[in-house]
Write a protein that holds these residues in place. Structure first.
Motif, PDB file in Angstrom:
ATOM      1  N   VAL A 161      15.210   4.775  -7.266  1.00 25.89           N
ATOM      2  CA  VAL A 161      13.857   5.043  -6.779  1.00 25.89           C
ATOM      3  C   VAL A 161      13.066   3.752  -6.594  1.00 25.89           C
ATOM      4  CG1 VAL A 161      11.640   6.109  -7.401  1.00 25.89           C
ATOM      5  CG2 VAL A 161      13.750   7.384  -7.657  1.00 25.89           C
ATOM      6  N   VAL A 162      13.294   2.781  -7.461  1.00 25.87           N
ATOM      7  CA  VAL A 162      12.577   1.508  -7.370  1.00 25.87           C
ATOM      8  C   VAL A 162      12.881   0.806  -6.045  1.00 25.87           C
ATOM      9  CG1 VAL A 162      12.323  -0.764  -8.442  1.00 25.87           C
ATOM     10  CG2 VAL A 162      12.557   1.273  -9.863  1.00 25.87           C
ATOM     11  N   TRP A 163      14.114   0.961  -5.574  1.00 27.52           N
ATOM     12  CA  TRP A 163      14.537   0.280  -4.352  1.00 27.52           C
ATOM     13  C   TRP A 163      14.371   1.149  -3.108  1.00 27.52           C
ATOM     14  CZ3 TRP A 163      15.103  -4.660  -5.007  1.00 27.52           C
ATOM     15  CH2 TRP A 163      15.448  -5.128  -6.267  1.00 27.52           C
ATOM     16  N   TRP A 164      13.920   2.372  -3.260  1.00 22.22           N
ATOM     17  CA  TRP A 164      13.812   3.298  -2.138  1.00 22.22           C
ATOM     18  C   TRP A 164      12.988   2.759  -0.960  1.00 22.22           C
ATOM     19  CZ3 TRP A 164      16.397   7.371  -0.616  1.00 22.22           C
ATOM     20  CH2 TRP A 164      15.851   8.181   0.370  1.00 22.22           C
ATOM     21  N   PRO A 165      11.833   2.132  -1.166  1.00 22.94           N
ATOM     22  CA  PRO A 165      11.071   1.613  -0.017  1.00 22.94           C
ATOM     23  C   PRO A 165      11.848   0.598   0.817  1.00 22.94           C
ATOM     24  CG  PRO A 165       9.676   1.731  -1.929  1.00 22.94           C
ATOM     25  CD  PRO A 165      11.075   2.024  -2.405  1.00 22.94           C
ATOM     26  N   LEU A 166      12.833  -0.050   0.188  1.00 20.01           N
ATOM     27  CA  LEU A 166      13.652  -1.002   0.946  1.00 20.01           C
ATOM     28  C   LEU A 166      14.473  -0.296   2.029  1.00 20.01           C
ATOM     29  CD1 LEU A 166      14.374  -3.984   1.169  1.00 20.01           C
ATOM     30  CD2 LEU A 166      16.242  -3.570  -0.434  1.00 20.01           C
ATOM     31  N   LEU A 167      14.791   0.985   1.812  1.00 14.37           N
ATOM     32  CA  LEU A 167      15.521   1.742   2.832  1.00 14.37           C
ATOM     33  C   LEU A 167      14.672   1.989   4.064  1.00 14.37           C
ATOM     34  CD1 LEU A 167      17.412   4.362   0.655  1.00 14.37           C
ATOM     35  CD2 LEU A 167      18.327   2.315   1.754  1.00 14.37           C
ATOM     36  N   ILE A 168      13.356   1.951   3.906  1.00 15.17           N
ATOM     37  CA  ILE A 168      12.458   2.083   5.056  1.00 15.17           C
ATOM     38  C   ILE A 168      12.150   0.712   5.641  1.00 15.17           C
ATOM     39  CG2 ILE A 168      10.139   2.762   5.795  1.00 15.17           C
ATOM     40  CD1 ILE A 168      11.863   5.164   5.281  1.00 15.17           C
ATOM     41  N   TYR A 169      11.716  -0.209   4.798  1.00 11.48           N
ATOM     42  CA  TYR A 169      11.269  -1.508   5.305  1.00 11.48           C
ATOM     43  C   TYR A 169      12.403  -2.503   5.524  1.00 11.48           C
ATOM     44  CZ  TYR A 169       6.357  -0.695   5.679  1.00 11.48           C
ATOM     45  OH  TYR A 169       5.152  -0.235   6.106  1.00 11.48           O
ATOM     46  N   GLY A 170      13.588  -2.231   5.028  1.00  9.78           N
ATOM     47  CA  GLY A 170      14.736  -3.103   5.305  1.00  9.78           C
ATOM     48  C   GLY A 170      15.116  -3.085   6.783  1.00  9.78           C
ATOM     49  N   PRO A 171      15.453  -1.885   7.320  1.00  3.89           N
ATOM     50  CA  PRO A 171      15.765  -1.825   8.756  1.00  3.89           C
ATOM     51  C   PRO A 171      14.588  -2.243   9.630  1.00  3.89           C
ATOM     52  CG  PRO A 171      16.538   0.151   7.658  1.00  3.89           C
ATOM     53  CD  PRO A 171      15.736  -0.604   6.649  1.00  3.89           C
ATOM     54  N   TRP A 172      13.372  -1.919   9.199  1.00  3.78           N
ATOM     55  CA  TRP A 172      12.174  -2.304   9.943  1.00  3.78           C
ATOM     56  C   TRP A 172      12.093  -3.824  10.044  1.00  3.78           C
ATOM     57  CZ3 TRP A 172       7.655  -5.040   9.663  1.00  3.78           C
ATOM     58  CH2 TRP A 172       6.608  -4.672  10.523  1.00  3.78           C
ATOM     59  N   ALA A 178       0.816  -1.219   0.000  1.00  5.83           N
ATOM     60  CA  ALA A 178       0.000   0.000   0.000  1.00  5.83           C
ATOM     61  C   ALA A 178       0.846   1.265   0.000  1.00  5.83           C
ATOM     62  CB  ALA A 178      -0.942  -0.001   1.201  1.00  5.83           C
ATOM     63  N   ILE A 179       1.966   1.242   0.690  1.00  6.84           N
ATOM     64  CA  ILE A 179       2.757   2.473   0.769  1.00  6.84           C
ATOM     65  C   ILE A 179       3.970   2.472  -0.159  1.00  6.84           C
ATOM     66  CG2 ILE A 179       1.999   2.912   3.121  1.00  6.84           C
ATOM     67  CD1 ILE A 179       4.704   2.079   4.109  1.00  6.84           C
ATOM     68  N   TYR A 180       4.120   1.442  -0.947  1.00  4.22           N
ATOM     69  CA  TYR A 180       5.265   1.345  -1.859  1.00  4.22           C
ATOM     70  C   TYR A 180       5.316   2.551  -2.798  1.00  4.22           C
ATOM     71  CZ  TYR A 180       8.434  -0.504  -5.372  1.00  4.22           C
ATOM     72  OH  TYR A 180       9.470  -0.667  -6.232  1.00  4.22           O
ATOM     73  N   ASP A 181       4.203   2.865  -3.455  1.00  2.00           N
ATOM     74  CA  ASP A 181       4.189   3.985  -4.402  1.00  2.00           C
ATOM     75  C   ASP A 181       4.430   5.320  -3.706  1.00  2.00           C
ATOM     76  OD1 ASP A 181       3.895   2.523  -6.719  1.00  2.00           O
ATOM     77  OD2 ASP A 181       1.699   2.533  -6.615  1.00  2.00           O
ATOM     78  N   ALA A 182       3.834   5.512  -2.546  1.00  2.00           N
ATOM     79  CA  ALA A 182       4.029   6.773  -1.824  1.00  2.00           C
ATOM     80  C   ALA A 182       5.493   6.963  -1.444  1.00  2.00           C
ATOM     81  CB  ALA A 182       3.149   6.813  -0.583  1.00  2.00           C
ATOM     82  N   LEU A 183       6.153   5.882  -1.016  1.00  2.00           N
ATOM     83  CA  LEU A 183       7.571   5.986  -0.666  1.00  2.00           C
ATOM     84  C   LEU A 183       8.426   6.245  -1.908  1.00  2.00           C
ATOM     85  CD1 LEU A 183       7.942   3.158   2.010  1.00  2.00           C
ATOM     86  CD2 LEU A 183       7.827   5.617   2.376  1.00  2.00           C
ATOM     87  N   ARG A 184       8.082   5.622  -3.024  1.00  2.00           N
ATOM     88  CA  ARG A 184       8.807   5.859  -4.282  1.00  2.00           C
ATOM     89  C   ARG A 184       8.650   7.311  -4.723  1.00  2.00           C
ATOM     90  NH1 ARG A 184       6.469   2.240  -8.192  1.00  2.00           N
ATOM     91  NH2 ARG A 184       6.793   4.026  -9.520  1.00  2.00           N
ATOM     92  N   SER A 214       8.055   9.874  -2.887  1.00  2.00           N
ATOM     93  CA  SER A 214       8.742  10.794  -1.978  1.00  2.00           C
ATOM     94  C   SER A 214      10.216  10.918  -2.321  1.00  2.00           C
ATOM     95  CB  SER A 214       8.580  10.349  -0.525  1.00  2.00           C
ATOM     96  OG  SER A 214       9.281   9.157  -0.289  1.00  2.00           O
ATOM     97  N   ALA A 215      10.786   9.888  -2.936  1.00  2.12           N
ATOM     98  CA  ALA A 215      12.204   9.912  -3.291  1.00  2.12           C
ATOM     99  C   ALA A 215      12.446  10.344  -4.727  1.00  2.12           C
ATOM    100  CB  ALA A 215      12.804   8.528  -3.082  1.00  2.12           C
ATOM    101  N   ALA A 216      11.440  10.340  -5.592  1.00  7.26           N
ATOM    102  CA  ALA A 216      11.613  10.579  -7.026  1.00  7.26           C
ATOM    103  C   ALA A 216      12.292  11.902  -7.367  1.00  7.26           C
ATOM    104  CB  ALA A 216      10.264  10.464  -7.728  1.00  7.26           C
ATOM    105  N   PRO A 217      11.941  13.023  -6.737  1.00  7.42           N
ATOM    106  CA  PRO A 217      12.576  14.277  -7.160  1.00  7.42           C
ATOM    107  C   PRO A 217      14.061  14.380  -6.807  1.00  7.42           C
ATOM    108  CG  PRO A 217      10.603  14.728  -5.827  1.00  7.42           C
ATOM    109  CD  PRO A 217      10.866  13.259  -5.791  1.00  7.42           C
TER     110      PRO A 217
END
Length: 190
Positions: free
Chosen positions: A47-58, A29-35, A37-40
């Protein structure tokens, strides 16, 4: 196994399955929102791997918490990491939504739901495996009486304290000298 234990384990397994499903749906659900947020600010390949920076440590901290719960230990550091990255995910998602209460609540819900389900899963594990009670430490009664007598001045003792003084002497006699250091245990403590 009793019926109570079987029911408890079944409930814990059911909570684990539901928590896993909610966490996966939350990530989707939040994958696109996290992508977005990093796109600009981030190269397109990253950018494709950006959500992993949030959910990896989690995820890593969550696994550490589960392991600690199975070993009946606290995981304060790991909980702080889970809370930090859940908060970051929530804030990044809320920042991408229109400025309405309903949109903010809807975008915050996936991360909060995943965190709540995970906390309940850990709670179920700790309930099915209650913490061990450490054996209470008992002080040697003779040593504690001897230590108290050493603290009182010799001039203040009366005839009534003669049995206590003999207990003190018995406590010193019961102690063995240390191994080749020339001091008894009582001399090192006092």
């Amino acid at each position: 196994m009793t019926l109570l234990q079987t029911g408890s384990l079944f409930t814990a397994a059911l909570v684990a399955v539901i928590a896993a499903v909610v966490s996966i749906l939350s990530g989707l659900a939040i994958y696109d929102a996290l992508r977005h947020s990093a796109a600009p600010h981030t190269p397109r390949e990253v950018v494709v791997w950006w959500p992993l920076l949030i959910y990896g440590p989690w995820t890593v901290a969550s696994l550490s918490i589960l392991r600690s719960a199975l070993h009946r230990r606290r995981a304060l550091h790991s909980w702080s990491i889970v809370l930090l990255f859940s908060t970051l995910a929530t804030l990044l998602c809320v920042a991408q939504t229109p400025r309405t209460i309903a949109a903010a609540a809807a975008s915050a819900l996936p991360a909060v739901a995943a965190l709540a389900c995970f906390q309940q899963l850990v709670r179920q594990i700790t309930l099915t495996r209650p913490p061990r009670q450490p054996a209470p430490r008992h002080r040697n009664r003779v040593r504690s009486v001897a230590a108290q007598l050493r603290r009182t001045p010799a001039a203040g003792r009366s005839q009534d304290s003669a049995p206590a003084a003999s207990a003190s002497a018995d406590g010193r006699a019961a102690r063995s000298p240390s191994h080749g250091h020339g001091h008894s245990r009582g001399q090192r403590l006092g």
